[in-house]
Design an enzyme around this catalytic site. Structure first.
Site, PDB file in Angstrom:
ATOM      1  N   HIS A   1       1.702   3.084  -3.328  1.00 21.70           N
ATOM      2  CA  HIS A   1       0.723   3.908  -4.034  1.00 21.70           C
ATOM      3  C   HIS A   1       1.100   5.382  -4.034  1.00 21.70           C
ATOM      4  CE1 HIS A   1      -2.741   1.498  -5.262  1.00 21.70           C
ATOM      5  NE2 HIS A   1      -2.602   0.767  -4.173  1.00 21.70           N
TER       6      HIS A   1
ATOM      7  N   GLN B   1       0.825  -1.208   0.000  1.00 24.97           N
ATOM      8  CA  GLN B   1       0.000   0.000   0.000  1.00 24.97           C
ATOM      9  C   GLN B   1       0.858   1.257   0.000  1.00 24.97           C
ATOM     10  OE1 GLN B   1      -3.406  -0.366  -0.581  1.00 24.97           O
ATOM     11  NE2 GLN B   1      -2.480  -2.384  -0.890  1.00 24.97           N
TER      12      GLN B   1
ATOM     13  N   ASP C   1      -7.454  -5.725  -4.232  1.00 31.65           N
ATOM     14  CA  ASP C   1      -7.227  -4.672  -5.221  1.00 31.65           C
ATOM     15  C   ASP C   1      -7.569  -5.136  -6.631  1.00 31.65           C
ATOM     16  OD1 ASP C   1      -6.416  -2.737  -3.438  1.00 31.65           O
ATOM     17  OD2 ASP C   1      -4.274  -3.154  -3.662  1.00 31.65           O
TER      18      ASP C   1
ATOM     19  N   HIS D   1     -52.913  17.616   8.596  1.00 30.72           N
ATOM     20  CA  HIS D   1     -52.492  16.237   8.324  1.00 30.72           C
ATOM     21  C   HIS D   1     -53.618  15.274   8.697  1.00 30.72           C
ATOM     22  CE1 HIS D   1     -48.508  17.928   7.877  1.00 30.72           C
ATOM     23  NE2 HIS D   1     -47.977  16.735   7.690  1.00 30.72           N
TER      24      HIS D   1
ATOM     25  N   GLU E   1      -9.250   1.879   5.788  1.00 28.17           N
ATOM     26  CA  GLU E   1      -9.772   1.501   4.475  1.00 28.17           C
ATOM     27  C   GLU E   1      -9.629  -0.009   4.278  1.00 28.17           C
ATOM     28  OE1 GLU E   1      -8.814   2.521  -0.232  1.00 28.17           O
ATOM     29  OE2 GLU E   1      -7.290   2.829   1.308  1.00 28.17           O
ATOM     30  N   HIS E   2      -8.420  -0.519   4.478  1.00 25.17           N
ATOM     31  CA  HIS E   2      -8.151  -1.954   4.397  1.00 25.17           C
ATOM     32  C   HIS E   2      -7.661  -2.415   5.765  1.00 25.17           C
ATOM     33  CE1 HIS E   2      -6.956  -0.223   0.404  1.00 25.17           C
ATOM     34  NE2 HIS E   2      -7.751  -1.176  -0.044  1.00 25.17           N
TER      35      HIS E   2
END
Length: 445
Positions: free
Chosen positions: A276, A273, A376, A435, A342-343
């Site tokens: 990236h 990761q 991924d 109503h 996230e992961h």
């Protein structure tokens, strides 16, 4: 000779009792957050809203180093990219798409009708969003897999119109990368826009009268897709004008591991990761100090051999990455829930049972043979996931992202009569007599 500096700064929480807020504040976090990035990109987003394609072209020239001749990608360019695509890459994309399609097809929720009382029903219909804008990054890495992850669930949901935006590349004459274009063509996406970053998100949201080819672009109803922190910030700014899936900024991995974890696996997954983006977050949470030492040794060897060594080192040594020592797995679970990665990988004994106790994560990868890299590309799950702790209140991209639930209410006269007292009593209690009158008038004869 002094020992080389550790890759992961260590935070020791073993003797500390912290509230959830204090725990979140104590964990590794990126110095640049989405709110700060929103300040930076607001002028770009507002310029696109005001000037349309001209503002996008100006921003592309400034940020991407290229001013495309046209923002719309010609069909001929899509066809050519697919014809020239490496057959091995085509086969891999087809396999990835088939796996995602298999998962998403099974997760489409059927229309359900509940009989509340005899003669009174409420039906839940699932209706696809009409027009969606899918964003695929094009910065440090070319991500045709993100085309798959965006497009397939939208198609399974039955979305009528799909627009895909990806940054223009100077190397390819202002078109997005050919592999991105090939993936679009492979999946049948024909409306592709050469626009990236905050300006690309803004163009999807607001549309434009003329993209430079004499034809305009209608704004979309929903924007999805991953990107850097500036893309996430732009999505925050256009929310309300359009829907968004989540603020998917720089990638994150957290690994909850105990002494049974293989340090080579842990190091490889942290690195995967980190490659990236220098802002990518790689966090190890463990109750085994010896594992931290073993992982550091593995990082020293594996980073040295990595293709993107400099980028990886920046990410691992940044404030957003680190190792967190906890007393036991119970505290470790509290830490990963406060972080909301996230992961999240679970590399512990009885990993499935530990994973079942997690409440905050974009996606959970269970055991030594379920690395984040699998998700991924080819697990069948989706890799467009919430970052920055937003998994506390939102989930990853999927077929449901593109569907809206609509209640259809059908009561006959007798069923309405049975609900009359409760409805009119509550209307009176709320000071809204009209109503109640709208119900009473139906029994005036």
């Amino acid at each position: 000779m002094p020992a080389p500096a550790a890759f992961l700064a260590t935070t020791d929480l073993r003797s500390r009792t912290l509230t959830a807020a204090e725990l979140s504040a104590a964990l590794p976090r990126a110095a640049l957050d989405v709110e700060a990035a929103a300040v930076a990109v607001r002028p770009v987003v507002e310029d696109v809203a005001a000037r349309g394609a001209a503002a996008v072209l100006d921003a592309s020239e400034r940020f991407d180093g290229i001013r495309p001749e046209h923002l719309r990608v010609p069909q001929a360019a899509l066809d050519r990219a697919l014809a020239e695509l490496d057959p091995a890459i085509r086969s891999a994309l087809e396999e990835a798409a088939a796996r995602v399609r298999r998962v998403d097809s099974a997760q489409v929720r059927p229309e359900e009708t509940v009989q509340v009382v005899p003669g009174g029903t409420v039906t839940q219909r699932w209706v696809p969003v009409r027009r969606v804008g899918l964003y695929v990054p094009g910065g440090r890495a070319v991500l045709p897999s993100s085309v798959v992850m965006n497009v397939v669930p939208a198609q399974i949901a039955g979305v009528e119109q799909i627009v895909l935006a990806s940054p223009p590349q100077a190397e390819f004459g202002g078109l997005p990368h050919p592999t991105i274009l090939a993936a679009c063509a492979l999946l049948g996406v024909t409306e592709v826009i050469a626009a990236g970053g905050a300006q690309g998100i803004a163009l999807l949201a607001y549309g434009a009268d003329d993209l430079g080819d004499g034809a305009g672009l209608a704004g979309v109803d929903l924007v999805t897709g991953p990107g850097n922190v500036y893309v996430a910030a732009a999505k925050r700014l256009v929310r309300g004008t359009v829907g968004i899936d989540a603020e998917a900024g720089p990638t994150e991995i957290a690994i909850l591991a105990d002494a049974t974890a293989d340090p080579a696996f842990v190091a490889a997954d942290l690195i995967s990761q980190a490659e990236h983006d220098p802002l990518a977050a790689s966090v190890l949470v463990t109750d085994a100090p010896q594992l931290v030492d073993a992982v550091e040794a593995e990082l020293a060897a594996q980073v040295q051999a990595a293709h993107h060594r400099e980028r990886i080192e920046q990410a691992l040594r940044g404030p957003q990455s680190g190792a967190v020592l906890v007393e036991d797995l119970a505290q470790g679970l509290a830490v990963v829930d406060a972080y909301g990665a996230e992961h999240l990988e679970i590399l512990t004994a009885d990993a499935a049972a530990v994973a079942a106790r997690v409440t905050n994560a974009g996606a959970i990868f269970v055991g030594p043979h379920s690395p984040v890299s699998l998700g991924d590309y080819a697990a069948g799950s989706n890799h467009v996931l919430p970052t920055g702790g937003t998994s506390r209140f939102t989930g990853g991209l999927g077929v449901q992202t593109f569907l809206r639930g609509i209640h259809v209410i059908a009561y006959d006269r007798d069923a309405l009569a049975g609900a009359r007292r409760a409805a009119t009593t509550l209307a009176a209690a709320e000071g809204l007599p009209a109503h109640g009158a709208a119900i009473d008038v139906r029994f005036a004869d």
